[in-house]
Design an enzyme around this catalytic site. Structure first.
Site, PDB file in Angstrom:
ATOM      1  N   LYS A 193      -2.514  -8.497  10.273  1.00  0.00           N
ATOM      2  CA  LYS A 193      -1.021  -8.191  10.272  1.00  0.00           C
ATOM      3  C   LYS A 193      -1.032  -6.618  10.157  1.00  0.00           C
ATOM      4  CE  LYS A 193       2.271  -7.368   8.828  1.00  0.00           C
ATOM      5  NZ  LYS A 193       3.016  -6.017   9.156  1.00  0.00           N
ATOM      6  N   GLU A 268      -5.395  -3.191  -2.366  1.00  0.00           N
ATOM      7  CA  GLU A 268      -5.675  -1.780  -2.594  1.00  0.00           C
ATOM      8  C   GLU A 268      -4.405  -0.961  -2.427  1.00  0.00           C
ATOM      9  OE1 GLU A 268      -8.737  -0.400  -3.079  1.00  0.00           O
ATOM     10  OE2 GLU A 268     -10.058  -1.831  -2.683  1.00  0.00           O
ATOM     11  N   CYS A 302      -4.326   7.337   1.064  1.00  0.00           N
ATOM     12  CA  CYS A 302      -4.245   6.652  -0.266  1.00  0.00           C
ATOM     13  C   CYS A 302      -5.088   7.400  -1.650  1.00  0.00           C
ATOM     14  CB  CYS A 302      -4.559   5.453  -0.461  1.00  0.00           C
ATOM     15  SG  CYS A 302      -6.257   5.155   0.088  1.00  0.00           S
ATOM     16  N   GLU A 399       4.392   8.528  -6.411  1.00  0.00           N
ATOM     17  CA  GLU A 399       3.501   8.874  -5.284  1.00  0.00           C
ATOM     18  C   GLU A 399       4.610   9.313  -4.239  1.00  0.00           C
ATOM     19  OE1 GLU A 399       2.068   5.543  -3.052  1.00  0.00           O
ATOM     20  OE2 GLU A 399       0.132   6.233  -2.877  1.00  0.00           O
TER      21      GLU A 399
END
Ligand code: NAD
Length: 495
Positions: A193, A268, A302, A399
């Site tokens: 997906k 993750e 990331c 973040e």
């Protein structure tokens, strides 16, 4: 310089009526809902994809279960051969895939070629090599023997089943390849997906996978919103989710997976990664390191760093050198080969970054460089340097996932370690120093899944990668991924 010309095959692919990739080919979606794919460099709609409905989800899961029956019984060497062939096909179609990726994500064309295609092929080959090397162990049980009987035992590594691979928008090709390669090399089938912002490249890769000889159903691709991912995880016909994305979505995914039916979950997630410069660091090296750590792909990586800690006596000169480097970056169209710094991937993200600039100002942080959106139809943001006012500043704690380097000074190494670890996240960190002996003593004190010394951001398929603390559960790469994609079965024999 100007934009490279799009290949005819790219224009043709973008203009298609994109269906869902199920059972080795495209099928029409059961809903008429469409998701627009927008080129972040100019705001133009470049394609539309389907938004899968419940019957499409059922159909894909059914196909993946049938695909699993065939693929899990395929010999490891034959599985490896298909993945090697797919890696070859990625390279043969390098320019086409890179251009599709750049058009949907705004990634500069060099990064699309080098990472989304070349590195993806490299990772795929690494994983393919594991197909023939997944083993169990033999064990001698110590059970009692009353009449001379003996015992032996062994373990089998069996594929977990149908995997749901949920992919974010920042590296839509490479991260999809990590997931499908992990699943397929261990004998699982997988439904990918992709992100609603960047769903195109994986559809083209699914076609190449069929061309490589992958049986129908071993890889299906369902485009759609997050709700499609949620429904797949909760579906009784799926066995595992491998999710890469933000922390809040990851927590929802993990909870959903547990609640549904103890679906196995690998998460993750994001982070707030730190860089620590020790006092012996060469200042030019530090400034170059920050470009590598914080500004590649506009910071939308990331593992990229967002918090930079330098000794109080060095922080000003490091920021000064970094400002000079940022001023020389050529900002422009990602399809122009001279461009070094492109747009961020979507309007929502650009607006979120604008919000962070406002927050920094309202908290009295110093904007040393940048700090504004770049006017125009594209999603451009200035590369930015911020000097935080206090360790509680938002920019040192949340973040941003953008091209924003936030600095804070330290006085002692003890304080540096405290600052680096003072976050709920633990994906990656780096130390920069010429004193390797000191670096090796500090590495165990740093709370992160990956710690680099004198480098940052670079991933290698042989080196496990994943987060500690709130940055995730599980590991990709190395041999570590095998645990997550297989179940361990114990077999005990009396003779
Ligand atoms: P996101 O969490 O918004 O979305 C990720 C994916 O999850 C998308 O495909 C989305 O459609 C899907 N999704 C949304 N809601 C869902 C739900 N309830 N159930 C199932 N799926 C759902 O993340 P993003 O904005 O696409 O990506 C950026 C984030 O990803 C950043 O936080 C970044 O740090 C993180 N990231 C982590 C890694 C890593 O390896 N640790 C790698 C890349 C990106």
């Amino acid at each position: 310089m100007s934009d490279i010309a799009l290949l005819p095959s790219v224009s043709q692919f973008l203009g298609r009526d994109h269906g869902l990739y199920i059972d080795g080919g495209y099928v029409a979606c059961s809903t008429t809902a469409k998701l627009k794919v927008i080129n972040p460099a100019n705001g133009e709609v470049i394609a539309q994809v389907s938004d899968a409905g419940q019957s499409d989800i059922d159909c894909a899961v059914n196909s993946a279960n049938l695909g699993f029956k065939i693929w899990s019984k395929t010999s490891p060497a034959a599985r490896a051969a298909v993945l090697f062939k797919l890696a070859d096909l990625l390279e043969q179609n390098r320019e086409e895939l890179a251009q599709i990726e750049t058009c949907q994500s705004g990634k500069i064309i060099h990064i699309a070629r080098a990472f989304e295609v070349d590195q993806a092929a490299h990772f795929l080959r690494y994983y393919a090599g594991w197909a023939t090397k997944i083993t169990g162990e033999t064990i001698t049980p110590s059970l009692p023997s009353f009449a001379g009987e003996r015992y032996t035992a062994f373990t089998l590594r069996e594929p977990v089943g149908v995997v749901v691979g949920i992919v974010p928008w920042n590296f839509s090709t490479m991260i999809a390849i990590w997931k499908l390669a992990s699943a397929l090399t261990t004998g699982c089938s997988i439904i990918i997906k992709p992100s609603e912002f960047t769903p195109l490249t994986i559809l083209r890769i699914a076609e190449l996978a069929s061309e490589a000889g992958l049986p129908p159903g071993a890889l299906n691709v369902l485009t759609g919103s997050g709700l499609v991912g949620k429904a797949l995880i909760e579906h009784p016909g799926t066995d595992k989710v491998s999710f890469t994305g933000s922390v809040p979505t990851g927590i929802a995914v993990g909870k959903g997976a547990m609640d549904a039916k103890l679906t196995r979950a690998t998460l993750e997630l994001g982070g707030k990664n730190s860089v620590g410069f020790l006092r012996d660091i060469d200042l030019d090296k530090a400034a170059d390191g920050i470009i590598e750590a914080g500004f590649l792909h506009s910071g939308q990586i990331c593992a990229a760093a967002e918090r930079f800690f330098a000794h109080r006596s060095q922080i000003e000169p490091i920021m000064e050198k970094l400002s000079q480097r940022l001023a020389s970056l050529k900002i422009g169209s990602p399809l122009d080969e001279a461009t070094q710094f492109g747009p961020v991937t979507n309007k929502q993200h650009q607006q979120k970054l604008a919000g962070f600039f406002e927050t920094a100002r309202s908290e009295n942080s110093t904007i040393v460089y940048g700090g504004k959106l770049i006017e125009g139809p594209g999603c451009y943001v200035e590369p930015t340097i911020i000097l935080a006012n206090s360790i509680n500043d938002t920019l040192l704690n949340e973040e941003t996932f953008g091209p924003i380097a936030t600095f804070f000074p330290y006085d002692t190494e003890e304080e540096l370690l405290h600052l680096m670890n003072n976050t709920p996240y633990g994906l990656s960190a780096s130390l920069w120093t010429n004193d390797l002996s000191k670096a090796l003593r500090l590495v165990p004190e740093i709370q992160a899944g990956t710690v680099w010394v004198n480098m940052h951001t670079m991933l290698d398929p042989a080196v496990p990668f994943g987060g500690i603390k709130s940055s995730g559960i599980g590991r990709e790469f190395g041999s570590a991924f095998i645990d997550d994609y297989t179940e361990l079965k114990s077999v005990m024999i009396r003779y």
